[in-house]
Design a protein around this motif. Structure first.
Motif, mmCIF file in Angstrom:
data_model
loop_
_atom_site.group_PDB
_atom_site.id
_atom_site.type_symbol
_atom_site.label_atom_id
_atom_site.label_comp_id
_atom_site.label_asym_id
_atom_site.label_seq_id
_atom_site.Cartn_x
_atom_site.Cartn_y
_atom_site.Cartn_z
ATOM 1 N N ASP A 100 -13.118 -37.715 -31.050
ATOM 2 C CA ASP A 100 -13.947 -37.076 -32.151
ATOM 3 C C ASP A 100 -15.220 -36.156 -31.617
ATOM 4 O O ASP A 100 -15.623 -36.330 -30.651
ATOM 5 C CB ASP A 100 -14.625 -38.364 -32.898
ATOM 6 C CG ASP A 100 -13.641 -39.120 -33.805
ATOM 7 O OD1 ASP A 100 -12.517 -38.909 -33.271
ATOM 8 O OD2 ASP A 100 -14.295 -39.924 -34.690
ATOM 9 N N ASP A 101 -15.370 -35.555 -32.598
ATOM 10 C CA ASP A 101 -16.847 -34.656 -32.538
ATOM 11 C C ASP A 101 -16.799 -33.510 -31.489
ATOM 12 O O ASP A 101 -17.726 -32.786 -31.340
ATOM 13 C CB ASP A 101 -17.808 -35.389 -32.350
ATOM 14 C CG ASP A 101 -18.207 -36.583 -33.565
ATOM 15 O OD1 ASP A 101 -17.243 -36.314 -34.279
ATOM 16 O OD2 ASP A 101 -18.855 -37.339 -32.983
ATOM 17 N N HIS B 119 -12.065 -33.529 -38.777
ATOM 18 C CA HIS B 119 -13.244 -34.728 -38.887
ATOM 19 C C HIS B 119 -14.180 -34.060 -39.858
ATOM 20 O O HIS B 119 -15.277 -34.091 -39.960
ATOM 21 C CB HIS B 119 -13.570 -34.782 -37.420
ATOM 22 C CG HIS B 119 -14.279 -36.144 -37.130
ATOM 23 N ND1 HIS B 119 -14.351 -37.107 -38.213
ATOM 24 C CD2 HIS B 119 -15.491 -36.153 -36.394
ATOM 25 C CE1 HIS B 119 -15.358 -38.061 -37.585
ATOM 26 N NE2 HIS B 119 -15.816 -37.702 -36.830
ATOM 27 N N HIS C 220 -19.084 -33.349 -41.390
ATOM 28 C CA HIS C 220 -19.364 -34.813 -40.855
ATOM 29 C C HIS C 220 -20.384 -35.368 -41.714
ATOM 30 O O HIS C 220 -21.218 -36.366 -41.413
ATOM 31 C CB HIS C 220 -19.871 -34.627 -39.451
ATOM 32 C CG HIS C 220 -19.846 -35.950 -38.723
ATOM 33 N ND1 HIS C 220 -20.467 -37.060 -38.850
ATOM 34 C CD2 HIS C 220 -18.635 -36.166 -38.046
ATOM 35 C CE1 HIS C 220 -19.849 -37.973 -37.859
ATOM 36 N NE2 HIS C 220 -19.014 -37.481 -37.294
ATOM 37 N N HIS D 252 -15.348 -40.784 -27.897
ATOM 38 C CA HIS D 252 -16.406 -39.722 -28.237
ATOM 39 C C HIS D 252 -16.754 -39.110 -26.700
ATOM 40 O O HIS D 252 -15.969 -38.210 -26.183
ATOM 41 C CB HIS D 252 -17.561 -40.630 -28.693
ATOM 42 C CG HIS D 252 -17.370 -40.622 -30.114
ATOM 43 N ND1 HIS D 252 -17.137 -41.734 -30.589
ATOM 44 C CD2 HIS D 252 -17.687 -39.974 -31.252
ATOM 45 C CE1 HIS D 252 -16.898 -41.819 -32.154
ATOM 46 N NE2 HIS D 252 -17.421 -40.712 -32.367
HETATM 47 ZN ZN ZN Z 1 -17.652 -38.042 -35.854
#
Ligand code: ZN
Length: 326
Positions: free
Chosen positions: A44-45, A95, A99, A206
């Motif tokens: 993610d991210d 995603h 956010h 992450h």
């Molecule tokens: Zn996230």
């Protein structure tokens, strides 16, 4: 309905109208290649070390990962890199745009997060974005998600069974310093549990090393774990979130009938139910018992092997394959 759309819809249905069930001579593999379980690495991210550190590690072990990007957080320089990564078979997926916690958005705001992230990812990477990762694992507005995606990920920390209860609430296991999964052994324990449950283990990742991302993992531990998984393909089918989602949907919809003439079998595959996939292109592994008096066989299908009195091969619903017995 315009003409082009009508033809597309017709094409999808036309490969999916064979109502035949699976013949008893056939077995459909729960996971590709009759692997005992499925594994996904879901990142993610786009934390700073995911592209320069994690992706080369996945590539070293032949593993395809899913990068879940927040489109407004992607630096302009990273889009061309994401395009290359997507071209190499990794998944670049949504995603969302901003956010935000999806559960706190109106239906209209949620729909914009879906449609815009999908459009931007396709524009910059050339890849179709077909899965969603909810920010903060807050699932919401599933009816809207279903218009844009085939599945969505949360993080309820369990192994999914071969047919998940809800494709828009797929579990993942968070890793790193904010969890109890940090060492290679702790990662291995989860994938081994996936094997014992014959299910699907998705890791939610992450930060990598000291990149400032949330709950970082050590790349050295990830590498040791990837080496363990990569040397056991019979236990672990490792693939992107989109690939495994597609496999589940096609596998559960697959119908098989055949025409047998002498030592030649024509295998005709279709769908026994309608799916939400626009393309049926994820190979599903099946096996057929070799007919009596047949010691071996050949087929034009991909990844074919003859073993244990069976011929094992890959199909996609809607196609026809030939088996020649010898
Ligand atoms: Zn996230």
């Amino acid at each position: 309905m315009n003409k082009k759309l009508f033809i597309t819809v017709l094409a999808v249905f036309s490969v999916c109208t064979i109502k035949a069930q699976i013949l008893k001579e056939y077995t459909v593999a729960p996971w590709h290649g009759f692997s005992e379980s499925a594994v996904t690495y879901s990142l993610d991210d786009l934390t700073p070390n995911q592209l320069p550190v994690a992706i080369p590690l996945f590539d070293k072990y032949g593993v395809k990962a899913s990068l879940n990007v927040v489109t407004t957080w992607v630096k302009p320089d990273d889009w061309p890199k994401l395009k290359t990564v997507a071209g190499n078979g990794h998944e670049v997926t949504s995603h969302t745009v901003n956010h935000k916690n999806m559960a706190q958005l109106s239906a209209l705001e949620f729909e914009q997060e879906c449609s815009e992230s999908k459009r931007i990812i396709r524009q910059y990477t050339g890849a179709e974005c077909i899965t969603l990762v909810y920010p903060y694992c807050a699932s919401a507005h599933k009816e809207i998600s279903k218009k844009y995606y085939i599945s969505a990920r949360c993080c309820s920390r369990h192994i999914e069974p071969p047919t998940p209860a809800d494709m828009f609430d797929i579990s993942s296991v968070g890793v790193g310093t904010e969890s109890d999964v940090n060492t290679a052994e702790e990662f291995n324990k989860w994938v081994d549990e996936g094997v014992s449950q014959k299910g699907w283990c998705t890791f939610l990742i992450h930060g990598i090393d000291d990149d400032g991302g949330y709950s970082p993992i050590k790349s050295s531990e990830l590498e040791k774990h990837l080496a363990y998984v990569a040397k056991n393909p019979q236990k672990f089918w490792v693939a992107t979130f989109a690939q495994i989602s597609k496999y589940i949907i096609e596998r559960d919809a697959l119908s098989i009938r055949e025409i047998k003439k002498g030592n030649k079998i024509t295998v005709i595959t279709g769908c026994k139910e309608k799916t939400n996939l626009t393309t049926l292109d994820e190979p599903v592994t099946i096996s057929r018992e070799l007919p009596q008096g047949c010691s071996s066989a050949k087929t034009n299908a991909k990844n074919a092997v003859v073993s244990g009195g069976k011929i094992i091969f890959d199909v996609v619903p809607g196609k026809t394959y030939k088996i020649n017995c010898k």
